[in-house]
Design a protein around this motif. Structure first.
Motif, PDB file in Angstrom:
ATOM      1  N   GLU A 154       0.720  -1.076  -0.045  1.00  0.00           N
ATOM      2  CA  GLU A 154      -0.112   0.043   0.081  1.00  0.00           C
ATOM      3  C   GLU A 154       1.119   1.231   0.005  1.00  0.00           C
ATOM      4  OE1 GLU A 154      -0.546  -2.636   1.821  1.00  0.00           O
ATOM      5  OE2 GLU A 154      -2.602  -3.303   1.037  1.00  0.00           O
ATOM      6  N   GLU A 155       2.089   1.339   0.923  1.00  0.00           N
ATOM      7  CA  GLU A 155       2.694   2.537   1.084  1.00  0.00           C
ATOM      8  C   GLU A 155       3.342   2.579  -0.357  1.00  0.00           C
ATOM      9  OE1 GLU A 155       2.129   0.855   5.102  1.00  0.00           O
ATOM     10  OE2 GLU A 155       2.575  -0.124   3.220  1.00  0.00           O
ATOM     11  N   GLN A 156       3.951   1.586  -1.074  1.00  0.00           N
ATOM     12  CA  GLN A 156       4.884   1.900  -2.361  1.00  0.00           C
ATOM     13  C   GLN A 156       3.948   2.008  -3.386  1.00  0.00           C
ATOM     14  OE1 GLN A 156       8.776  -0.250  -2.279  1.00  0.00           O
ATOM     15  NE2 GLN A 156       7.336  -1.745  -0.956  1.00  0.00           N
ATOM     16  N   LEU A 157       2.654   1.484  -3.411  1.00  0.00           N
ATOM     17  CA  LEU A 157       1.768   1.618  -4.810  1.00  0.00           C
ATOM     18  C   LEU A 157       0.513   2.472  -4.673  1.00  0.00           C
ATOM     19  CD1 LEU A 157       1.973  -2.134  -5.426  1.00  0.00           C
ATOM     20  CD2 LEU A 157       3.530  -0.513  -6.425  1.00  0.00           C
ATOM     21  N   ARG A 212      -0.281  17.204  -6.237  1.00  0.00           N
ATOM     22  CA  ARG A 212       0.022  16.349  -7.512  1.00  0.00           C
ATOM     23  C   ARG A 212       1.184  15.509  -6.877  1.00  0.00           C
ATOM     24  NH1 ARG A 212      -4.058  15.890  -9.983  1.00  0.00           N
ATOM     25  NH2 ARG A 212      -3.957  16.476 -12.217  1.00  0.00           N
ATOM     26  N   LEU A 213       1.902  15.207  -8.086  1.00  0.00           N
ATOM     27  CA  LEU A 213       3.087  14.287  -7.831  1.00  0.00           C
ATOM     28  C   LEU A 213       4.115  14.553  -6.648  1.00  0.00           C
ATOM     29  CD1 LEU A 213       3.653  13.053 -11.374  1.00  0.00           C
ATOM     30  CD2 LEU A 213       2.383  11.808  -9.500  1.00  0.00           C
ATOM     31  N   GLU A 214       4.459  15.886  -6.451  1.00  0.00           N
ATOM     32  CA  GLU A 214       5.541  16.198  -5.731  1.00  0.00           C
ATOM     33  C   GLU A 214       5.217  15.570  -4.005  1.00  0.00           C
ATOM     34  OE1 GLU A 214       7.931  20.017  -3.994  1.00  0.00           O
ATOM     35  OE2 GLU A 214       6.849  20.136  -5.644  1.00  0.00           O
ATOM     36  N   ARG A 215       4.021  16.085  -3.892  1.00  0.00           N
ATOM     37  CA  ARG A 215       3.355  15.763  -2.545  1.00  0.00           C
ATOM     38  C   ARG A 215       3.503  14.238  -2.365  1.00  0.00           C
ATOM     39  NH1 ARG A 215       4.177  15.251   2.581  1.00  0.00           N
ATOM     40  NH2 ARG A 215       2.219  15.410   3.719  1.00  0.00           N
ATOM     41  N   LEU A 216       2.805  13.766  -3.251  1.00  0.00           N
ATOM     42  CA  LEU A 216       2.618  12.481  -3.132  1.00  0.00           C
ATOM     43  C   LEU A 216       3.957  11.492  -3.090  1.00  0.00           C
ATOM     44  CD1 LEU A 216       0.815   9.797  -3.323  1.00  0.00           C
ATOM     45  CD2 LEU A 216       1.038  10.113  -5.828  1.00  0.00           C
ATOM     46  N   ASN A 217       5.021  11.854  -3.896  1.00  0.00           N
ATOM     47  CA  ASN A 217       6.223  11.140  -3.765  1.00  0.00           C
ATOM     48  C   ASN A 217       6.703  11.332  -2.553  1.00  0.00           C
ATOM     49  OD1 ASN A 217       6.278  10.104  -6.357  1.00  0.00           O
ATOM     50  ND2 ASN A 217       7.026  12.022  -7.166  1.00  0.00           N
ATOM     51  N   LYS A 218       6.818  12.576  -1.866  1.00  0.00           N
ATOM     52  CA  LYS A 218       7.143  12.834  -0.350  1.00  0.00           C
ATOM     53  C   LYS A 218       6.463  11.852   0.495  1.00  0.00           C
ATOM     54  CE  LYS A 218       9.105  17.479  -1.162  1.00  0.00           C
ATOM     55  NZ  LYS A 218       8.816  18.793  -0.847  1.00  0.00           N
ATOM     56  N   LEU A 275      10.617   3.145 -10.471  1.00  0.00           N
ATOM     57  CA  LEU A 275       9.520   3.520 -11.221  1.00  0.00           C
ATOM     58  C   LEU A 275       8.944   4.732 -10.930  1.00  0.00           C
ATOM     59  CD1 LEU A 275       7.589   0.142 -11.507  1.00  0.00           C
ATOM     60  CD2 LEU A 275       9.032   0.951 -13.285  1.00  0.00           C
ATOM     61  N   PRO A 276       8.408   5.692 -11.825  1.00  0.00           N
ATOM     62  CA  PRO A 276       7.679   6.701 -11.388  1.00  0.00           C
ATOM     63  C   PRO A 276       6.468   6.477 -10.877  1.00  0.00           C
ATOM     64  CG  PRO A 276       7.652   6.547 -13.721  1.00  0.00           C
ATOM     65  CD  PRO A 276       8.660   5.404 -13.104  1.00  0.00           C
ATOM     66  N   LYS A 303       3.002   2.845 -11.089  1.00  0.00           N
ATOM     67  CA  LYS A 303       2.781   2.211 -10.171  1.00  0.00           C
ATOM     68  C   LYS A 303       1.267   2.122  -9.623  1.00  0.00           C
ATOM     69  CE  LYS A 303       6.036   3.669  -7.619  1.00  0.00           C
ATOM     70  NZ  LYS A 303       6.841   4.164  -6.478  1.00  0.00           N
ATOM     71  N   ALA A 304       0.526   3.286  -9.940  1.00  0.00           N
ATOM     72  CA  ALA A 304      -0.881   3.695  -9.913  1.00  0.00           C
ATOM     73  C   ALA A 304      -1.257   4.929 -10.753  1.00  0.00           C
ATOM     74  CB  ALA A 304      -0.904   4.360  -8.264  1.00  0.00           C
ATOM     75  N   ASN A 305      -2.566   4.745 -10.988  1.00  0.00           N
ATOM     76  CA  ASN A 305      -3.318   5.791 -11.918  1.00  0.00           C
ATOM     77  C   ASN A 305      -4.250   6.368 -10.873  1.00  0.00           C
ATOM     78  OD1 ASN A 305      -4.736   7.480 -13.629  1.00  0.00           O
ATOM     79  ND2 ASN A 305      -4.783   5.908 -15.057  1.00  0.00           N
TER      80      ASN A 305
END
Length: 143
Positions: free
Chosen positions: A15-18, A32-38, A82-83, A87-89
């Protein structure tokens, strides 16, 4: 350790990684992606202190050993490479786009026709009748 399988596979880390938690959707929608990646990086960094000790104790209390395939060093490295959109949409609604890479892998498994080897009347939700608990008292060389 006896010769009988005493390991339990745990999905901890998936769950954490995907990006499978509802707050991952919130972070994606608002930042968007910046906060999600953090967020994903932070959660993975905390998993050993938040989950593993507890899960290992619970599983060990039942006489089993825990195995965490999603926390295998090679798996974590691959998933980190992987970006997040691989891993998830998260543009899809909740319950559909999470763990995209796992769903694709599972679809390939079902597309492999491996189920044709088994009984045709078995369903994925059925408990396998071929699996059973064998007690040491009933185990002998003659059986």
């Amino acid at each position: 350790v006896c010769g009988i399988c005493c390991a339990v596979l745990s999905g901890v880390g998936a769950e954490e990684q995907l990006a499978s938690y509802s707050h991952h959707h919130v972070h994606f929608q608002t930042h968007r992606l910046e906060r999600l990646n953090k967020e994903i990086e932070m959660e993975l960094g905390q998993i050993s202190s938040r989950n593993l000790g507890r899960d290992d104790r619970v599983i060990g209390d039942h006489g089993k050993e825990a195995r965490f395939p999603f926390l295998n060093e090679n798996t974590v490295s691959f998933l980190n490479f992987l970006p997040v959109w691989e891993k998830a949409n998260l543009t899809l609604s909740r319950g559909i786009g999470e763990k995209r890479i796992l769903h694709l892998a599972q679809a390939r498994q079902f597309g492999s026709r491996i189920a044709k080897i088994e009984k045709n009347n078995e369903k994925p939700s059925d408990k396998c009748g071929r699996l059973q608990v064998i007690s040491l008292e009933n185990l002998s060389i003659e059986n």
